[in-house]
Design a protein around this motif. Structure first.
Motif, mmCIF file in Angstrom:
data_model
loop_
_atom_site.group_PDB
_atom_site.id
_atom_site.type_symbol
_atom_site.label_atom_id
_atom_site.label_comp_id
_atom_site.label_asym_id
_atom_site.label_seq_id
_atom_site.Cartn_x
_atom_site.Cartn_y
_atom_site.Cartn_z
ATOM 1 N N LEU A 7 26.302 -14.531 -21.997
ATOM 2 C CA LEU A 7 27.684 -14.467 -21.765
ATOM 3 C C LEU A 7 28.344 -15.624 -22.060
ATOM 4 C CD1 LEU A 7 29.777 -12.274 -20.234
ATOM 5 C CD2 LEU A 7 29.977 -14.031 -18.439
ATOM 6 N N LEU A 45 34.381 -16.947 -18.509
ATOM 7 C CA LEU A 45 34.621 -16.946 -16.968
ATOM 8 C C LEU A 45 35.962 -17.463 -16.662
ATOM 9 C CD1 LEU A 45 31.272 -18.573 -15.995
ATOM 10 C CD2 LEU A 45 31.915 -16.165 -15.541
ATOM 11 N N ILE A 61 35.859 -10.208 -16.819
ATOM 12 C CA ILE A 61 34.703 -10.938 -16.582
ATOM 13 C C ILE A 61 33.646 -9.700 -16.128
ATOM 14 C CG2 ILE A 61 33.338 -12.241 -14.674
ATOM 15 C CD1 ILE A 61 35.885 -13.752 -14.539
ATOM 16 N N ARG A 62 33.974 -8.801 -15.239
ATOM 17 C CA ARG A 62 33.238 -7.637 -14.749
ATOM 18 C C ARG A 62 32.724 -6.743 -15.861
ATOM 19 N NH1 ARG A 62 31.651 -5.134 -10.059
ATOM 20 N NH2 ARG A 62 32.845 -6.556 -8.861
ATOM 21 N N ALA A 108 30.416 -8.855 -18.277
ATOM 22 C CA ALA A 108 29.032 -9.009 -17.908
ATOM 23 C C ALA A 108 28.177 -7.733 -17.795
ATOM 24 C CB ALA A 108 29.268 -9.486 -16.514
ATOM 25 N N LEU A 167 24.328 -17.432 -18.711
ATOM 26 C CA LEU A 167 25.539 -17.602 -19.839
ATOM 27 C C LEU A 167 24.913 -18.160 -21.141
ATOM 28 C CD1 LEU A 167 27.933 -20.014 -17.658
ATOM 29 C CD2 LEU A 167 27.975 -17.493 -17.959
ATOM 30 N N THR A 199 35.469 -24.066 -14.968
ATOM 31 C CA THR A 199 35.341 -23.062 -14.452
ATOM 32 C C THR A 199 35.812 -22.801 -13.087
ATOM 33 O OG1 THR A 199 33.481 -22.955 -16.132
ATOM 34 C CG2 THR A 199 33.650 -21.130 -14.437
ATOM 35 N N ALA A 217 35.264 -16.790 -10.368
ATOM 36 C CA ALA A 217 34.727 -16.157 -11.532
ATOM 37 C C ALA A 217 33.174 -16.330 -11.595
ATOM 38 C CB ALA A 217 35.292 -16.978 -12.848
ATOM 39 N N VAL A 218 32.623 -17.440 -10.889
ATOM 40 C CA VAL A 218 31.156 -17.191 -10.814
ATOM 41 C C VAL A 218 30.657 -16.117 -9.555
ATOM 42 C CG1 VAL A 218 29.226 -18.686 -10.315
ATOM 43 C CG2 VAL A 218 31.144 -19.655 -11.402
ATOM 44 N N ARG A 278 32.350 -13.659 -8.968
ATOM 45 C CA ARG A 278 32.558 -12.173 -9.428
ATOM 46 C C ARG A 278 31.238 -11.876 -10.426
ATOM 47 N NH1 ARG A 278 36.532 -8.134 -9.758
ATOM 48 N NH2 ARG A 278 37.115 -9.011 -8.273
ATOM 49 N N LEU A 279 31.064 -12.854 -11.315
ATOM 50 C CA LEU A 279 29.985 -12.550 -12.330
ATOM 51 C C LEU A 279 28.527 -12.329 -11.604
ATOM 52 C CD1 LEU A 279 28.569 -12.725 -15.026
ATOM 53 C CD2 LEU A 279 28.012 -15.077 -14.652
ATOM 54 N N THR A 332 28.410 -9.050 -9.922
ATOM 55 C CA THR A 332 28.227 -7.780 -10.996
ATOM 56 C C THR A 332 26.879 -7.628 -11.412
ATOM 57 O OG1 THR A 332 30.512 -8.358 -11.698
ATOM 58 C CG2 THR A 332 29.200 -7.304 -13.099
#
Ligand code: 1CP
Length: 333
Positions: A276, A281, A288-289, A292, A308, A316, A320-321, A323-324, A327
């Motif tokens: 990614l 991010l 993001i979802r 990913a 990544l 960042t 966001a992290v 969420r990643l 996911t």
């Protein structure tokens, strides 16, 4: 342990995830330590290095911890002065055969990294893998000759062409150093070793065959004898996949510009790690979802370690992290 299973090619029910540079400046708890200390002091104090290594694991359900250190850290043992501001700078860049011949081991190679690895292992959940790492000799040589980070690396590329034999002598010494340093990390508890060739993208395939493949393969073969899982990461290396195939490893890390299709074709026997774009991010949560999941879908068809495509950026957002990681954790194979 999901990461080790995937690296060994064993069946796993989900895709393991860790993040390059996951211990670092995007975390407020890292910045709090950094405010009171220098990067050098932080890496040299095993208790502090262990604490920083564990910080991202307390926030996110990651499958690995990567020891807090730097690719330039072992070079001090060769008598090279490295200062971080914040990137590595070399007081006296290497620009002659004479300087290369003078490089010799002056003592133990960063023993504090071994101490930090042992401390981390004591604290780490058994389901989480411990990653040690080193810089690939050709990337270490780029910093040593250039004197620091650079866009074009003119001094380095000029030296490689003007003094190829001296360059080989330097790479030979850096390879010996790397093998001893990485072996020490394995003996201290690292279960996975990643070799970072962050400046691979500077070179064409023929140059990579001559100046990278023999040395980087020698390191990976030596590690193979120890039974540790090996990840080879090269940035900007879409044009070098056939060369990377000649370097033994369990997994190859690709960046966002290299496709899984191309990597799977050139490296059918490896797990692929990535890819990614770190800039994604900064997108909204739905993007993001979605992106990913796109990476997860494209990677299907062989063993995949989510990461990544390069190190996480300092600005960042933490959410966001989260969420990643959520996911990737939810995704079922
Ligand atoms: O001021 C600070 O906080 C120091 C910044 C910093 C940090 C946090 C540097 C200087 N190094 C590190 C830690 C580090 N470096 C880690 C451990 C943390 C983790 O991954 O969780 C690792 C794996 C590295 C590896 C590293 N250092 C690489 C390979 C990965 C990559 O990004 O390609 C490279 C190229 C370096 C050199 C380096 N060290 C530091 C900086 C800012 C740089 C890049 C300099 C440049 O090229 O301009």
């Amino acid at each position: 342990m999901t990461l080790l299973q995937t690296l060994r090619g064993e069946p796993a029910s989900r895709v393991p995830i860790w993040i390059m540079r996951q211990a670092g400046r995007y975390l407020p708890e890292y910045r709090a330590i950094k405010e009171k200390s220098s990067f050098e002091a932080m890496t040299r104090d095993p208790a502090v290095a262990a604490e920083i290594t564990l910080q991202p694991l307390r926030r996110f359900a990651l499958d690995a911890a990567i020891i807090f250190s730097d690719i330039m850290t072992p070079l001090e043992a060769l008598g090279i002065d490295v200062v971080f501001k914040p990137g590595p700078t070399i007081a006296e860049p290497i620009r002659s055969r004479k300087q290369i011949d003078a490089l010799q081991l002056r003592g133990p190679i960063a023993p504090f990294v071994g101490d930090a690895l042992r401390l981390v292992r004591l604290e780490l959940d058994r389901s989480v893998a411990l990653i040690g790492f080193g810089g690939a000799p050709l990337t270490l040589a780029a910093y040593l000759i250039e004197g620091g980070g650079s866009k074009e690396y003119e001094h380095f590329r000029q030296f490689l062409r003007a003094e190829p034999q001296a360059m080989h002598a330097l790479l030979e010494k850096l390879t010996d150093l790397s093998i001893a340093y990485l072996r020490m990390q394995v003996e201290s508890g690292a279960q996975v070793i990643q070799l970072f060739d962050s400046w691979a993208g500077l070179h064409d395939a023929a140059t990579y065959r001559e100046f990278a493949v023999p040395y980087h393969a020698r390191i990976m073969s030596a590690l193979g004898e120890l039974g540790v899982a090996r990840i080879y990461f090269a940035l900007g290396a879409s044009h070098l996949l056939d060369e990377i195939a000649q370097i033994p490893s369990e997994a190859v890390g690709i960046d966002w510009r290299t496709t899984f299709a191309a990597a799977r074709k050139a490296l059918p026997d490896r797990a692929i790690q990535g890819n990614l774009d770190p800039a994604l991010l900064f997108a909204d949560p739905d993007t993001i979802r979605r992106e990913a999941r796109n990476v997860l879908e494209r990677a299907r068809g062989g063993p995949h370690v989510f990461n990544l495509g390069h190190g996480i950026w300092q600005q960042t957002p933490i959410e966001a992290v989260s969420r990643l990681v959520e996911t990737v954790r939810e995704y079922r194979l």
